[in-house]
Design a protein around this motif. Sequence first.
Motif, PDB file in Angstrom:
ATOM      1  N   TRP A  55      33.384  47.899  53.679  1.00  0.00           N
ATOM      2  CA  TRP A  55      33.563  46.482  53.993  1.00  0.00           C
ATOM      3  C   TRP A  55      34.182  46.310  55.371  1.00  0.00           C
ATOM      4  CZ3 TRP A  55      31.591  42.550  51.206  1.00  0.00           C
ATOM      5  CH2 TRP A  55      31.199  42.823  49.897  1.00  0.00           C
ATOM      6  N   GLN A  56      33.689  45.318  56.119  1.00  0.00           N
ATOM      7  CA  GLN A  56      34.181  45.067  57.473  1.00  0.00           C
ATOM      8  C   GLN A  56      34.407  43.571  57.682  1.00  0.00           C
ATOM      9  OE1 GLN A  56      31.808  46.953  60.532  1.00  0.00           O
ATOM     10  NE2 GLN A  56      31.271  48.662  59.176  1.00  0.00           N
ATOM     11  N   ARG A  57      35.061  43.245  58.799  1.00  0.00           N
ATOM     12  CA  ARG A  57      35.395  41.857  59.105  1.00  0.00           C
ATOM     13  C   ARG A  57      34.146  40.971  59.178  1.00  0.00           C
ATOM     14  NH1 ARG A  57      39.479  37.880  59.764  1.00  0.00           N
ATOM     15  NH2 ARG A  57      38.490  36.231  60.983  1.00  0.00           N
ATOM     16  N   ARG A  58      33.065  41.482  59.745  1.00  0.00           N
ATOM     17  CA  ARG A  58      31.868  40.642  59.863  1.00  0.00           C
ATOM     18  C   ARG A  58      31.290  40.288  58.501  1.00  0.00           C
ATOM     19  NH1 ARG A  58      29.938  45.643  61.963  1.00  0.00           N
ATOM     20  NH2 ARG A  58      28.444  46.691  60.560  1.00  0.00           N
ATOM     21  N   ASP A  59      31.553  41.124  57.489  1.00  0.00           N
ATOM     22  CA  ASP A  59      31.116  40.791  56.134  1.00  0.00           C
ATOM     23  C   ASP A  59      31.837  39.544  55.637  1.00  0.00           C
ATOM     24  OD1 ASP A  59      29.367  43.027  55.775  1.00  0.00           O
ATOM     25  OD2 ASP A  59      31.112  44.295  55.444  1.00  0.00           O
ATOM     26  N   VAL A  60      33.107  39.420  56.008  1.00  0.00           N
ATOM     27  CA  VAL A  60      33.898  38.263  55.589  1.00  0.00           C
ATOM     28  C   VAL A  60      33.305  36.976  56.148  1.00  0.00           C
ATOM     29  CG1 VAL A  60      36.160  37.149  55.785  1.00  0.00           C
ATOM     30  CG2 VAL A  60      36.001  39.613  55.330  1.00  0.00           C
ATOM     31  N   GLU A  61      32.902  37.008  57.413  1.00  0.00           N
ATOM     32  CA  GLU A  61      32.322  35.819  58.042  1.00  0.00           C
ATOM     33  C   GLU A  61      31.016  35.426  57.354  1.00  0.00           C
ATOM     34  OE1 GLU A  61      32.005  37.191  62.012  1.00  0.00           O
ATOM     35  OE2 GLU A  61      34.166  37.177  62.372  1.00  0.00           O
ATOM     36  N   ASP A  62      30.217  36.406  56.987  1.00  0.00           N
ATOM     37  CA  ASP A  62      28.970  36.109  56.271  1.00  0.00           C
ATOM     38  C   ASP A  62      29.256  35.583  54.869  1.00  0.00           C
ATOM     39  OD1 ASP A  62      27.562  36.992  58.472  1.00  0.00           O
ATOM     40  OD2 ASP A  62      27.240  39.011  57.681  1.00  0.00           O
ATOM     41  N   LEU A  63      30.281  36.142  54.231  1.00  0.00           N
ATOM     42  CA  LEU A  63      30.656  35.676  52.898  1.00  0.00           C
ATOM     43  C   LEU A  63      31.080  34.215  52.930  1.00  0.00           C
ATOM     44  CD1 LEU A  63      32.697  38.707  51.485  1.00  0.00           C
ATOM     45  CD2 LEU A  63      30.645  37.709  50.466  1.00  0.00           C
ATOM     46  N   LEU A  64      31.793  33.828  53.988  1.00  0.00           N
ATOM     47  CA  LEU A  64      32.218  32.434  54.103  1.00  0.00           C
ATOM     48  C   LEU A  64      31.006  31.514  54.184  1.00  0.00           C
ATOM     49  CD1 LEU A  64      34.413  30.298  54.430  1.00  0.00           C
ATOM     50  CD2 LEU A  64      34.383  30.751  56.895  1.00  0.00           C
ATOM     51  N   PHE A  65      30.007  31.903  54.951  1.00  0.00           N
ATOM     52  CA  PHE A  65      28.806  31.081  55.078  1.00  0.00           C
ATOM     53  C   PHE A  65      28.135  30.902  53.719  1.00  0.00           C
ATOM     54  CE2 PHE A  65      24.150  30.914  55.591  1.00  0.00           C
ATOM     55  CZ  PHE A  65      24.033  29.707  56.286  1.00  0.00           C
ATOM     56  N   PHE A  66      27.949  32.003  53.000  1.00  0.00           N
ATOM     57  CA  PHE A  66      27.327  31.924  51.677  1.00  0.00           C
ATOM     58  C   PHE A  66      28.198  31.105  50.725  1.00  0.00           C
ATOM     59  CE2 PHE A  66      24.599  35.163  53.267  1.00  0.00           C
ATOM     60  CZ  PHE A  66      23.512  35.273  52.412  1.00  0.00           C
ATOM     61  N   GLY A  67      29.519  31.306  50.829  1.00  0.00           N
ATOM     62  CA  GLY A  67      30.435  30.595  49.945  1.00  0.00           C
ATOM     63  C   GLY A  67      30.412  29.095  50.152  1.00  0.00           C
ATOM     64  N   VAL A  68      30.353  28.660  51.408  1.00  0.00           N
ATOM     65  CA  VAL A  68      30.309  27.222  51.698  1.00  0.00           C
ATOM     66  C   VAL A  68      29.059  26.599  51.088  1.00  0.00           C
ATOM     67  CG1 VAL A  68      30.042  25.521  53.548  1.00  0.00           C
ATOM     68  CG2 VAL A  68      31.734  27.345  53.770  1.00  0.00           C
ATOM     69  N   LEU A  69      27.928  27.260  51.236  1.00  0.00           N
ATOM     70  CA  LEU A  69      26.697  26.754  50.628  1.00  0.00           C
ATOM     71  C   LEU A  69      26.833  26.655  49.116  1.00  0.00           C
ATOM     72  CD1 LEU A  69      23.885  28.639  52.610  1.00  0.00           C
ATOM     73  CD2 LEU A  69      24.589  26.246  52.840  1.00  0.00           C
ATOM     74  N   GLY A  70      27.423  27.684  48.514  1.00  0.00           N
ATOM     75  CA  GLY A  70      27.597  27.674  47.064  1.00  0.00           C
ATOM     76  C   GLY A  70      28.523  26.563  46.596  1.00  0.00           C
ATOM     77  N   VAL A  71      29.620  26.338  47.329  1.00  0.00           N
ATOM     78  CA  VAL A  71      30.573  25.293  46.960  1.00  0.00           C
ATOM     79  C   VAL A  71      29.925  23.917  47.029  1.00  0.00           C
ATOM     80  CG1 VAL A  71      32.626  24.061  47.748  1.00  0.00           C
ATOM     81  CG2 VAL A  71      32.676  26.535  47.542  1.00  0.00           C
ATOM     82  N   VAL A  72      29.248  23.645  48.134  1.00  0.00           N
ATOM     83  CA  VAL A  72      28.670  22.314  48.332  1.00  0.00           C
ATOM     84  C   VAL A  72      27.555  22.033  47.321  1.00  0.00           C
ATOM     85  CG1 VAL A  72      27.398  20.844  49.937  1.00  0.00           C
ATOM     86  CG2 VAL A  72      29.300  22.239  50.764  1.00  0.00           C
ATOM     87  N   LEU A  73      26.601  22.952  47.219  1.00  0.00           N
ATOM     88  CA  LEU A  73      25.475  22.730  46.306  1.00  0.00           C
ATOM     89  C   LEU A  73      25.916  22.781  44.841  1.00  0.00           C
ATOM     90  CD1 LEU A  73      22.701  24.839  48.093  1.00  0.00           C
ATOM     91  CD2 LEU A  73      23.030  22.369  48.155  1.00  0.00           C
ATOM     92  N   GLY A  74      26.715  23.795  44.508  1.00  0.00           N
ATOM     93  CA  GLY A  74      27.167  23.921  43.127  1.00  0.00           C
ATOM     94  C   GLY A  74      28.106  22.806  42.722  1.00  0.00           C
ATOM     95  N   GLY A  75      29.016  22.431  43.643  1.00  0.00           N
ATOM     96  CA  GLY A  75      29.958  21.360  43.327  1.00  0.00           C
ATOM     97  C   GLY A  75      29.253  20.046  43.062  1.00  0.00           C
ATOM     98  N   ARG A  76      28.242  19.740  43.869  1.00  0.00           N
ATOM     99  CA  ARG A  76      27.499  18.492  43.674  1.00  0.00           C
ATOM    100  C   ARG A  76      26.684  18.519  42.386  1.00  0.00           C
ATOM    101  NH1 ARG A  76      27.781  13.233  44.123  1.00  0.00           N
ATOM    102  NH2 ARG A  76      25.774  12.207  44.541  1.00  0.00           N
ATOM    103  N   LEU A  77      25.946  19.603  42.175  1.00  0.00           N
ATOM    104  CA  LEU A  77      25.121  19.688  40.971  1.00  0.00           C
ATOM    105  C   LEU A  77      25.985  19.758  39.714  1.00  0.00           C
ATOM    106  CD1 LEU A  77      22.308  22.115  42.169  1.00  0.00           C
ATOM    107  CD2 LEU A  77      22.158  19.639  41.852  1.00  0.00           C
TER     108      LEU A  77
END
Length: 274
Positions: A55-77
């Motif tokens: 695991w590296q720092r750049r993985d964290v940045e990618d995880l944040l991107f995926f996480g934001v999408l999941g929060v917004v779409l999942g939270g709304r649905l």
Amino acid sequence: MLTHPQFNPVALDLTPLGLPIQIHWYGITYLVAFGLFLYLAGRRVRLPWFANAGWQRRDVEDLLFFGVLGVVLGGRLGYVFFYKPAYYLQHPLEIFHVWKGGMAFHGGLLGVMVAMALFAWLRKRPFLQLMDLIAPCVPTGLASGRIGNFINGELWGRQADPSLPWAMVFPQSGLDIARHPSQLYQFGLEGMALFVLLWLYARTERAQGQVAAAFLFGYGVFRFIAEYFREPDGFLGLLTFSLSMGQWLCVPMIVGGAALWVWCGQRAGAGVKA
């Protein structure tokens, strides 16, 4: 007895300068949540058991991107299907009217899990290992969001004894009665208390999946408790056994978290590798 300060939801208004820009406090709390995630997850990837797994720092940045999408779409649905399915069945186009509000944490959690499963599949990472990495970094974001709720004067609490020193009137509720500032209770419980407990627990390498399981269990318990002080949604009220929808949605989290923690421990004891 106190009265809610009636904060201006706009933190910075540049329209007087001819710029059509308004920065809301709630948006700032989201930015704080994202920043804290980057910082905390960046620290966790340096732990030996994550660093040795690549695991590296750049993985964290990618995880944040995926996480934001999941929060917004999942939270709304989640809000659509858990809280107002009949209404949105009749007004399906309003599902996309996110500016009118309507997000559900439990839906956001499911959305994040789906997004993380996709990330794990794309990067060939063990899903439970990934969830162990991010779980202790989530509560500070929840705490930040509850501060945003308090600033907006929304999601107020149930009626409280006026003699309670911190009882508060929320004019937005339309009733001049003392209430529990439940947003601050949730800030303290599912936000800061859960963060401290999880962060300390996750400082030591655990059986894969147990940190994520502890998050599920801990959040479910703290949210279940906080719901006793939070005003239930007016269009739902209290459900079976006088529990709110939020409490019923916490039950599978508590049971599932406990079961997952035990299963992961037994799996590790049997020498099963991810």
